[in-house]
Write a protein that holds these residues in place. Structure first.
Motif, PDB file in Angstrom:
ATOM      1  N   THR A 113       0.824  -1.218   0.000  1.00 33.60           N
ATOM      2  CA  THR A 113       0.000   0.000   0.000  1.00 33.60           C
ATOM      3  C   THR A 113       0.854   1.262   0.000  1.00 33.60           C
ATOM      4  OG1 THR A 113      -0.168   0.178   2.422  1.00 33.60           O
ATOM      5  CG2 THR A 113      -1.767  -1.261   1.304  1.00 33.60           C
ATOM      6  N   GLU A 114       2.139   1.117  -0.295  1.00 32.43           N
ATOM      7  CA  GLU A 114       3.043   2.258  -0.185  1.00 32.43           C
ATOM      8  C   GLU A 114       2.636   3.416  -1.094  1.00 32.43           C
ATOM      9  OE1 GLU A 114       5.594  -1.457   0.611  1.00 32.43           O
ATOM     10  OE2 GLU A 114       4.007  -0.843  -0.798  1.00 32.43           O
ATOM     11  N   ILE A 115       2.352   3.127  -2.352  1.00 28.76           N
ATOM     12  CA  ILE A 115       2.012   4.199  -3.302  1.00 28.76           C
ATOM     13  C   ILE A 115       0.711   4.873  -2.898  1.00 28.76           C
ATOM     14  CG2 ILE A 115       1.503   4.759  -5.702  1.00 28.76           C
ATOM     15  CD1 ILE A 115       4.421   4.027  -5.088  1.00 28.76           C
ATOM     16  N   ALA A 116      -0.272   4.081  -2.480  1.00 31.97           N
ATOM     17  CA  ALA A 116      -1.541   4.665  -2.033  1.00 31.97           C
ATOM     18  C   ALA A 116      -1.320   5.556  -0.817  1.00 31.97           C
ATOM     19  CB  ALA A 116      -2.538   3.550  -1.707  1.00 31.97           C
ATOM     20  N   ALA A 117      -0.445   5.139   0.105  1.00 36.38           N
ATOM     21  CA  ALA A 117      -0.161   5.947   1.294  1.00 36.38           C
ATOM     22  C   ALA A 117       0.529   7.251   0.907  1.00 36.38           C
ATOM     23  CB  ALA A 117       0.706   5.153   2.266  1.00 36.38           C
ATOM     24  N   ILE A 118       1.457   7.176  -0.042  1.00 33.85           N
ATOM     25  CA  ILE A 118       2.128   8.391  -0.505  1.00 33.85           C
ATOM     26  C   ILE A 118       1.137   9.339  -1.152  1.00 33.85           C
ATOM     27  CG2 ILE A 118       3.783   9.272  -2.217  1.00 33.85           C
ATOM     28  CD1 ILE A 118       5.477   6.759  -1.624  1.00 33.85           C
ATOM     29  N   GLU A 119       0.256   8.803  -1.982  1.00 35.22           N
ATOM     30  CA  GLU A 119      -0.752   9.638  -2.638  1.00 35.22           C
ATOM     31  C   GLU A 119      -1.667  10.308  -1.610  1.00 35.22           C
ATOM     32  OE1 GLU A 119      -0.867  10.548  -5.577  1.00 35.22           O
ATOM     33  OE2 GLU A 119       0.230   9.089  -6.781  1.00 35.22           O
ATOM     34  N   HIS A 120      -2.040   9.557  -0.578  1.00 37.71           N
ATOM     35  CA  HIS A 120      -2.911  10.118   0.458  1.00 37.71           C
ATOM     36  C   HIS A 120      -2.185  11.207   1.242  1.00 37.71           C
ATOM     37  CE1 HIS A 120      -5.055  10.188   4.399  1.00 37.71           C
ATOM     38  NE2 HIS A 120      -6.112  10.097   3.604  1.00 37.71           N
ATOM     39  N   LEU A 121      -0.924  10.945   1.576  1.00 38.32           N
ATOM     40  CA  LEU A 121      -0.160  11.895   2.369  1.00 38.32           C
ATOM     41  C   LEU A 121       0.125  13.173   1.591  1.00 38.32           C
ATOM     42  CD1 LEU A 121       1.303  12.397   5.061  1.00 38.32           C
ATOM     43  CD2 LEU A 121       3.301  11.248   4.109  1.00 38.32           C
ATOM     44  N   THR A 122       0.324  13.054   0.294  1.00 41.67           N
ATOM     45  CA  THR A 122       0.698  14.217  -0.520  1.00 41.67           C
ATOM     46  C   THR A 122      -0.483  14.832  -1.253  1.00 41.67           C
ATOM     47  OG1 THR A 122       1.275  12.780  -2.406  1.00 41.67           O
ATOM     48  CG2 THR A 122       3.027  13.326  -0.849  1.00 41.67           C
ATOM     49  N   ARG A 123      -1.693  14.377  -0.932  1.00 47.25           N
ATOM     50  CA  ARG A 123      -2.876  14.912  -1.608  1.00 47.25           C
ATOM     51  C   ARG A 123      -3.039  16.397  -1.326  1.00 47.25           C
ATOM     52  NH1 ARG A 123      -7.107  11.032  -0.321  1.00 47.25           N
ATOM     53  NH2 ARG A 123      -5.945   9.780  -1.837  1.00 47.25           N
ATOM     54  N   GLY A 124      -2.762  16.792  -0.088  1.00 48.71           N
ATOM     55  CA  GLY A 124      -2.755  18.201   0.252  1.00 48.71           C
ATOM     56  C   GLY A 124      -1.343  18.722   0.177  1.00 48.71           C
ATOM     57  N   ARG A 125      -1.079  19.773   0.872  1.00 44.96           N
ATOM     58  CA  ARG A 125       0.267  20.341   0.861  1.00 44.96           C
ATOM     59  C   ARG A 125       1.176  19.541   1.782  1.00 44.96           C
ATOM     60  NH1 ARG A 125       2.027  25.537   4.212  1.00 44.96           N
ATOM     61  NH2 ARG A 125       4.276  25.233   4.033  1.00 44.96           N
ATOM     62  N   ILE A 126       2.313  19.151   1.265  1.00 42.88           N
ATOM     63  CA  ILE A 126       3.339  18.504   2.068  1.00 42.88           C
ATOM     64  C   ILE A 126       4.686  19.007   1.562  1.00 42.88           C
ATOM     65  CG2 ILE A 126       3.750  16.419   0.687  1.00 42.88           C
ATOM     66  CD1 ILE A 126       3.207  16.353   4.446  1.00 42.88           C
ATOM     67  N   ASP A 127       5.538  19.442   2.467  1.00 44.80           N
ATOM     68  CA  ASP A 127       6.804  20.048   2.057  1.00 44.80           C
ATOM     69  C   ASP A 127       7.969  19.072   2.067  1.00 44.80           C
ATOM     70  OD1 ASP A 127       5.571  22.512   1.770  1.00 44.80           O
ATOM     71  OD2 ASP A 127       5.885  23.047   3.871  1.00 44.80           O
ATOM     72  N   GLY A 128       7.871  18.016   2.824  1.00 45.25           N
ATOM     73  CA  GLY A 128       8.939  17.029   2.888  1.00 45.25           C
ATOM     74  C   GLY A 128       8.474  15.836   3.689  1.00 45.25           C
ATOM     75  N   ILE A 129       9.211  14.745   3.580  1.00 42.05           N
ATOM     76  CA  ILE A 129       8.813  13.504   4.246  1.00 42.05           C
ATOM     77  C   ILE A 129      10.016  12.877   4.949  1.00 42.05           C
ATOM     78  CG2 ILE A 129       8.128  11.092   3.823  1.00 42.05           C
ATOM     79  CD1 ILE A 129       6.104  12.079   1.844  1.00 42.05           C
TER      80      ILE A 129
END
Length: 352
Positions: A113-129
């Motif tokens: 589910t890594e890609i789905a989690a990344i998409e969910h996390l970056t759906r709004g504004r995210i500056d870094g991970i």
């Protein structure tokens, strides 16, 4: 159904990397152009803008809103099996975030589910991970974040990509020191429980164990190396295998505290006294190390400090507009000191 890792390309949706390749620049330069940074040379800006137009690239929300001076929003993507490790990691992240203008967003994912989690996390504004282990070593996750032009700090990895930042300790040397410590106590059959094979820290700790045995003039015996996964259950199974040997070890070094605690539990169940019948040592110095009996001798990996450093490092990169160009930062790959903490779970072997 799991989305294929190449689905974006299959659907002809251009990525930051596509734009960067067409313009002959780095993904971070594309991000700078998108965010109208003055540091981009006019000629370079023109090439990037031409590539964006040619590919009909639409930047995501995070890329549009990444700008200096605003509150920083940092994501933590995790799937760590150790509750104690991740708890200390979060304490460090939140503590450092409270000292700076930073918001921490936490996203959990499982294998597949890594890609789905990344998409969910970056759906709004995210500056870094920030990527704690084991995701710090996931080629899939790192590639996906790099394609999106998202700055990353990898924690406890032995092979951070050149474009990412990292915070770690010297896992190999730490494991060497612990193994030498057991050898200096007089142990000659030292068992080792490995960590998860998908983490570079596991290999580094195993190499440290092997190197110390060589310097102690002790043979590396394959039967004394048991596979673990950094989980308590895997520690139980590994300790059972080691103690079932015709000639069991007099000491067990587990690659993290969870597995060391499991080894102590197995010893107690068999009526063995720890440490007089069996010495057991761990790695991390998590809260678990002082909540079990006997308290655990272990390597102190300053997880909370590493998390603080990760937030600080990422904020510095973002606010100086050096997000994924580690070479421009004074110390892009930070190595924090560890220490060997002696408590009550180790002693010379009874025969000694």
């Amino acid at each position: 159904m799991k989305e294929p890792r190449s689905s974006r390309r299959q659907h002809n949706v251009p990525t930051v990397s596509d734009v960067a390749a067409r313009a002959g620049v780095s993904p971070m330069t594309v991000s700078r152009v998108i965010n109208d940074k003055a540091s981009v040379r006019p000629a370079t800006r023109e090439r990037v803008e031409a590539a964006i137009a040619a590919l009909n690239y639409a930047p995501n929300a995070a890329a549009r809103m990444l700008a200096g001076g605003e509150d920083v929003r940092i994501g933590v993507l995790h799937t760590n099996p150790s509750f104690f490790y991740f708890s200390e990691f979060l304490i460090g992240c939140l503590d450092q975030a409270s000292r700076q203008t930073v918001q921490i967003l936490i996203e959990k994912c499982e294998t597949g589910t890594e890609i789905a989690a990344i998409e969910h996390l970056t759906r709004g504004r995210i500056d870094g991970i920030i990527l704690p282990p084991p995701l710090c070593d996931s080629a899939l996750v790192l590639e996906a974040l790099h394609e999106r032009g998202i700055p990353v700090v990898a924690i406890s990895t032995g092979r951070a990509p050149g474009w990412a930042l990292s915070v770690s300790i010297d896992d190999r040397r730490a494991a060497y020191d612990m193994t030498r410590h057991l050898g200096d106590l007089g142990h000659r059959r030292i068992g080792f429980i490995t960590g998860a094979p998908n983490q570079t820290a596991s290999a580094e700790r195993l190499e440290g164990y092997r190197a110390a045995l060589a310097d102690l003039d002790l043979p590396v015996i394959d039967a004394l190396i048991a596979d673990g996964l950094f989980t308590y259950r895997s520690g139980l199974e590994a300790a059972e295998r080691l103690l079932d040997l015709p000639e069991p070890p007099s000491a067990i070094f587990a690659a993290n505290d969870d597995m060391a605690a499991a080894a102590i539990a197995v010893a107690h169940r068999r009526g063995l006294d720890v440490p007089r019948d069996l010495a057991v040592v761990g790695f991390d110095d998590s809260a678990l190390a002082t909540t079990i009996w006997p308290e655990l001798t272990t390597i102190r990996q300053p997880v909370t400090d590493m998390a603080r450093m990760a937030v600080e490092l990422l904020v510095e990169a973002l606010r100086l507009d050096r997000s994924t160009a580690p070479g421009e930062i004074a110390e892009p790959h930070v190595q924090i000191a560890y220490s060997l903490i002696r408590r009550d779970s180790d002693a010379p072997p009874r025969a000694a």
